[in-house]
Design an enzyme around this catalytic site. Structure first.
Site, PDB file in Angstrom:
ATOM      1  N   TYR A 103       0.871  -1.031  -0.134  1.00 23.12           N
ATOM      2  CA  TYR A 103       0.122  -0.005  -0.024  1.00 23.12           C
ATOM      3  C   TYR A 103       0.719   1.346  -0.087  1.00 23.12           C
ATOM      4  O   TYR A 103       2.033   1.162  -0.572  1.00 23.12           O
ATOM      5  CB  TYR A 103      -0.966  -0.103   0.989  1.00 23.12           C
ATOM      6  N   ARG A 155      -9.063  10.535  -7.908  1.00 24.31           N
ATOM      7  CA  ARG A 155      -7.991  11.071  -6.810  1.00 24.31           C
ATOM      8  C   ARG A 155      -7.158  10.117  -6.308  1.00 24.31           C
ATOM      9  O   ARG A 155      -7.621   9.678  -5.025  1.00 24.31           O
ATOM     10  CB  ARG A 155      -8.877  12.046  -5.806  1.00 24.31           C
ATOM     11  N   LYS A 173      -5.697  -2.388  -1.164  1.00 22.43           N
ATOM     12  CA  LYS A 173      -6.524  -2.161   0.338  1.00 22.43           C
ATOM     13  C   LYS A 173      -7.210  -3.596   0.374  1.00 22.43           C
ATOM     14  O   LYS A 173      -6.979  -3.951   1.770  1.00 22.43           O
ATOM     15  CB  LYS A 173      -7.614  -0.996  -0.448  1.00 22.43           C
ATOM     16  N   GLU A 244     -13.256   4.398  -2.764  1.00 24.32           N
ATOM     17  CA  GLU A 244     -12.011   4.614  -2.333  1.00 24.32           C
ATOM     18  C   GLU A 244     -11.525   5.554  -3.462  1.00 24.32           C
ATOM     19  O   GLU A 244     -11.596   5.312  -4.546  1.00 24.32           O
ATOM     20  CB  GLU A 244     -11.382   3.260  -2.493  1.00 24.32           C
ATOM     21  N   ASP A 245     -10.766   6.708  -3.079  1.00 23.09           N
ATOM     22  CA  ASP A 245     -10.102   7.594  -3.724  1.00 23.09           C
ATOM     23  C   ASP A 245     -10.909   8.313  -5.001  1.00 23.09           C
ATOM     24  O   ASP A 245     -10.431   8.401  -6.148  1.00 23.09           O
ATOM     25  CB  ASP A 245      -8.803   6.879  -4.494  1.00 23.09           C
ATOM     26  N   ASP A 267     -13.662   5.025   2.900  1.00 27.78           N
ATOM     27  CA  ASP A 267     -12.699   5.172   3.719  1.00 27.78           C
ATOM     28  C   ASP A 267     -11.784   6.364   4.019  1.00 27.78           C
ATOM     29  O   ASP A 267     -11.300   6.838   5.061  1.00 27.78           O
ATOM     30  CB  ASP A 267     -11.616   3.983   3.498  1.00 27.78           C
ATOM     31  N   ASP A 268     -11.733   7.273   2.711  1.00 28.61           N
ATOM     32  CA  ASP A 268     -11.003   8.463   2.859  1.00 28.61           C
ATOM     33  C   ASP A 268     -11.665   9.468   3.822  1.00 28.61           C
ATOM     34  O   ASP A 268     -11.051  10.364   4.626  1.00 28.61           O
ATOM     35  CB  ASP A 268     -10.843   9.339   1.682  1.00 28.61           C
ATOM     36  N   ASN A 407       0.217  12.993   3.529  1.00 28.36           N
ATOM     37  CA  ASN A 407       0.974  11.684   2.790  1.00 28.36           C
ATOM     38  C   ASN A 407       0.935  12.370   1.547  1.00 28.36           C
ATOM     39  O   ASN A 407       0.440  13.109   0.792  1.00 28.36           O
ATOM     40  CB  ASN A 407      -0.127  10.303   2.559  1.00 28.36           C
TER      41      ASN A 407
HETATM   42  P1  NAD Z   1      -8.718  16.867  -0.141  1.00 26.50           P
HETATM   43  O1  NAD Z   1      -8.154  17.043  -1.459  1.00 26.50           O
HETATM   44  O2  NAD Z   1     -10.271  16.269  -0.009  1.00 26.50           O
HETATM   45  O3  NAD Z   1      -8.378  17.835   0.914  1.00 26.50           O
HETATM   46  C1  NAD Z   1      -7.479  18.798   0.732  1.00 26.50           C
HETATM   47  C2  NAD Z   1      -7.843  20.271   1.527  1.00 26.50           C
HETATM   48  O4  NAD Z   1      -6.604  20.806   1.899  1.00 26.50           O
HETATM   49  C3  NAD Z   1      -8.713  21.113   0.558  1.00 26.50           C
HETATM   50  O5  NAD Z   1      -9.792  21.521   1.543  1.00 26.50           O
HETATM   51  C4  NAD Z   1      -7.993  22.291   0.163  1.00 26.50           C
HETATM   52  O6  NAD Z   1      -8.538  23.439   0.298  1.00 26.50           O
HETATM   53  C5  NAD Z   1      -6.856  22.356   1.310  1.00 26.50           C
HETATM   54  N1  NAD Z   1      -5.684  22.898   1.215  1.00 26.50           N
HETATM   55  C6  NAD Z   1      -4.856  22.874   0.033  1.00 26.50           C
HETATM   56  N2  NAD Z   1      -4.098  23.756   0.123  1.00 26.50           N
HETATM   57  C7  NAD Z   1      -4.127  24.605   1.160  1.00 26.50           C
HETATM   58  C8  NAD Z   1      -3.272  25.432   1.787  1.00 26.50           C
HETATM   59  N3  NAD Z   1      -2.037  26.094   1.183  1.00 26.50           N
HETATM   60  N4  NAD Z   1      -3.736  25.777   3.165  1.00 26.50           N
HETATM   61  C9  NAD Z   1      -4.650  25.278   3.560  1.00 26.50           C
HETATM   62  N5  NAD Z   1      -5.382  24.360   3.296  1.00 26.50           N
HETATM   63  C10 NAD Z   1      -5.014  23.964   1.941  1.00 26.50           C
HETATM   64  O7  NAD Z   1      -7.827  15.677   0.285  1.00 26.50           O
HETATM   65  P2  NAD Z   1      -8.004  14.664   1.508  1.00 26.50           P
HETATM   66  O8  NAD Z   1      -8.518  13.494   0.953  1.00 26.50           O
HETATM   67  O9  NAD Z   1      -8.672  15.555   2.673  1.00 26.50           O
HETATM   68  O10 NAD Z   1      -6.374  14.569   2.048  1.00 26.50           O
HETATM   69  C11 NAD Z   1      -5.647  15.428   2.531  1.00 26.50           C
HETATM   70  C12 NAD Z   1      -4.150  14.926   2.906  1.00 26.50           C
HETATM   71  O11 NAD Z   1      -4.376  13.958   4.308  1.00 26.50           O
HETATM   72  C13 NAD Z   1      -3.629  14.022   1.949  1.00 26.50           C
HETATM   73  O12 NAD Z   1      -2.311  14.239   2.168  1.00 26.50           O
HETATM   74  C14 NAD Z   1      -3.972  12.643   2.526  1.00 26.50           C
HETATM   75  O13 NAD Z   1      -3.005  11.728   2.098  1.00 26.50           O
HETATM   76  C15 NAD Z   1      -3.949  12.938   4.145  1.00 26.50           C
HETATM   77  N6  NAD Z   1      -4.587  11.682   4.498  1.00 26.50           N
HETATM   78  C16 NAD Z   1      -4.083  11.230   5.780  1.00 26.50           C
HETATM   79  C17 NAD Z   1      -4.867  10.178   6.327  1.00 26.50           C
HETATM   80  C18 NAD Z   1      -4.334   9.219   7.310  1.00 26.50           C
HETATM   81  O14 NAD Z   1      -3.076   9.619   7.670  1.00 26.50           O
HETATM   82  N7  NAD Z   1      -4.822   8.391   7.830  1.00 26.50           N
HETATM   83  C19 NAD Z   1      -6.140   9.763   5.765  1.00 26.50           C
HETATM   84  C20 NAD Z   1      -6.634  10.712   4.886  1.00 26.50           C
HETATM   85  C21 NAD Z   1      -6.009  11.421   4.189  1.00 26.50           C
END
Ligand code: NAD
Length: 550
Positions: A103, A155, A173, A244-245, A267-268, A407
């Site tokens: 993964y 995504r 997954k 997913e994604d 899951d996201d 990530n």
């Molecule tokens: P997403 O695209 O839905 O959300 C990203 C958000 O960040 C948006 O709201 C955007 O407006 C905001 N953003 C972008 N640039 C910005 C900036 N400069 N300042 C402030 N905000 C800003 O993505 P997501 O699914 O919410 O995932 C976001 C991150 O979280 C990814 O890196 C993902 O890998 C990580 N994530 C980690 C886990 C975990 O560790 N368990 C789980 C899910 C997602």
């Protein structure tokens, strides 16, 4: 197809060459003398009989000689295609080492190069050209699926639109469902809905595996998804469907459309929420604070942030706060600044968290003004938890809660060393990417990942076992409580807010039991409650150790 987990009479088994080429049954050099005689294998294998343990050692030796993670990914896939039980035994017994290969982060690289590393099919592709025939396509799958992980590839992780190359994600997954929770491999069906891609590089790539067209959107997109959902439930009654994604604009919409109609989750959004809530519960065991007293500031306002905020708010309500009071304890900063009522550009999922406040443009000012007890980074913008931000958090709080979850590692808000150093060793830290232990002021801190794999495998298993009709927020809440309870005092002592990953099957069994129990109690189960729910769960967990065939 036959199930490796059952003891099979020799007459049911394919024999000879066919048996060696059936990955669900093959044991390679581990077929015993008796099996070789009974199953027409004499001469087809080298004479020495190896144990599965010896085979595992051989696989690990070979794998560790390979330096490139993508080559390791390819080697593991080849093993999966050859000998499923051995592949899962290697994963189960070495989850710390294998999870990053099957993964994130390696799977991201594999999806980017999917056309080049493609060795053979695994899962079902449904294209826009399959409209009207999706059920027939699903019937081509040789097993009775119990759980589907589906993506449309728009995504993929933080990598954007990878179209049909996104198939690596459902495959990876589902490998974690098997390894982490013992969901039987034969119940697992990876699906990619290929509606095209807007990724120009892929459209020009001769090795791209998907349809050469730009993404289909609007009614045609919705109709294809709807046909898939209907067909999947008809062909595989009771199947759990995990989205997913998907990109933001479809992820929230599809979740709200289907969550009360079928057995599904995203899951996201929901898995992330549950694992983060568990981390908060663990952190509060250290601070002694109550969830309802926290002020949580998110950097990011996407699927992860609002998913987490929704579940945290629901948990606060469960502790006695009103919904509006709970929403007022969750603050979001997105790319345009603080999410506030006067903004006219807010997507629907952010609206509940729009606060009555003056605009604030940057994160440090938001920390200074709002004085949060916890900051959660999920914006995928690296380095945003700066020295100033972390020093300010340590000035405001005796034990600041700092979750840098973006990530891959290159996008992390801060690394573990920075989190501890800049808060003088006081941060209660969780991360999205793995970090090594940190030595600071004579103490060793062991940061652990708030990885969704603590949650989704157990939730899926619990839903399968109880034949749940829906997957509810209550189930994700109970999963979070269960996970937090499994964190030991010695974990907390070394700064770990999650259990050690090698305990993952035990963790998943507990979560599955709690989720199944929630289904039984809320009338959502498709069967009556067994007397011992945990025993029922454990009896259905796949064990990759070989069974005797004779
Ligand atoms: P997403 O695209 O839905 O959300 C990203 C958000 O960040 C948006 O709201 C955007 O407006 C905001 N953003 C972008 N640039 C910005 C900036 N400069 N300042 C402030 N905000 C800003 O993505 P997501 O699914 O919410 O995932 C976001 C991150 O979280 C990814 O890196 C993902 O890998 C990580 N994530 C980690 C886990 C975990 O560790 N368990 C789980 C899910 C997602």
């Amino acid at each position: 197809m036959l199930d490796q987990t059952k003891n099979l009479a020799p007459r049911d088994l394919p024999k000879g060459f066919a048996l060696l080429h059936d990955p669900a049954l093959n044991k390679g050099t581990a077929f015993t003398e008796k099996e070789r005689d009974a199953l027409e294998l004499r001469g087809l294998l080298p004479p020495h009989v190896h144990s599965q343990d010896e085979q595992v050692t051989r696989v690990l030796n070979n794998l560790r000689r390979i330096s490139d993670p993508l080559d390791k990914f390819v080697a593991l896939n080849a093993l999966h295609d050859r000998n499923e039980a051995l592949f899962f035994r290697v994963l189960c017994d070495n989850i710390d080492e294998m999870q990053p290969l099957v993964y994130t982060p390696t799977v991201g690289l594999a999806c980017q190069k999917y056309g080049l590393v493609f060795q053979g099919p695994r899962g079902i592709f449904i294209g826009t050209n399959d409209r009207g025939h999706v059920a027939e396509v699903l019937c081509n799958w040789p097993y009775q699926a119990g759980i589907i992980v589906v993506t449309d590839g728009e995504r993929i992780l933080g990598l954007g639109d990878l179209g049909a190359n996104g198939m690596g994600i459902p495959v990876g997954k589902l490998s974690l469902y098997v390894a982490c929770a013992g969901v039987s491999p034969q119940l697992c069906l990876p699906v990619t809905i290929d509606v095209g891609t807007n990724n120009e590089t892929l459209l020009k790539d001769p090795f791209y595996v998907g349809l050469r067209q730009r993404r289909v959107t609007g009614a045609a997109y919705d109709e294809l998804i709807d046909e898939f959902i209907t067909a999947a439930r008809a062909v595989f009654p009771g199947v759990v469907i995990q989205f997913e994604d998907f990109a933001n604009h479809n992820a929230f919409r599809l979740l709200h459309k289907y969550r009360d109609r079928i057995c599904t989750f995203n899951d996201d959004i929901q898995g992330t929420a549950s694992v983060v809530l568990a981390g908060l519960f663990s952190a509060l065991r250290v601070t002694g604070g109550k969830l309802g007293d926290q002020k949580i500031l998110f950097l990011g306002a996407g699927e992860a942030a609002t998913g987490i905020a929704d579940l945290v708010a629901a948990a606060m309500v469960a502790q006695g706060l009103t919904e509006s009071a709970a929403h007022q304890r969750c603050w979001l900063v997105d790319s345009k600044g603080l999410v506030i009522k006067s903004r006219t550009d807010l997507a629907e999922h952010k609206v509940p968290y729009a606060q009555d406040h003056a605009p604030i443009g940057d994160f440090l000012s938001a920390v200074k003004t709002l004085q949060p007890t916890a900051i959660i980074g999920v914006a995928a913008v690296s380095g945003t938890f700066t020295k100033e931000v972390l020093e300010e958090m340590a000035r405001i709080n005796q034990r600041p809660i700092v979750f840098a979850l973006s990530n891959p590692t290159s996008q992390a808000e801060c690394n573990a060393e920075q989190a501890y150093r800049w808060t003088n060793g006081r941060a209660l830290f969780a991360c999205g990417s793995p970090f090594d232990p940190v030595q600071f002021n004579g103490k060793t801190f062991v940061p652990r990942q708030g990885n969704n794999s603590y949650i989704f495998p157990g939730v899926g298993l619990g839903a399968i076992v109880s034949r749940a009709r829906h997957i509810t927020d209550d189930m994700f809440m109970t999963a979070a409580h269960t996970l937090a309870h499994l964190v030991t005092e010695s974990d907390l002592e070394q700064g770990s807010l999650y259990p050690a990953l090698p305990r993952i099957r035990e963790v998943s069994a507990h979560i599955a039991t709690a989720v199944a129990d929630t289904a039984y109690k809320s009338g959502l189960a498709g069967k009556s409650r067994p007397q011992d729910v945990m025993a029922d769960v454990q009896s259905q967990m796949y064990d990759p150790r070989y069974k005797s065939y004779v």
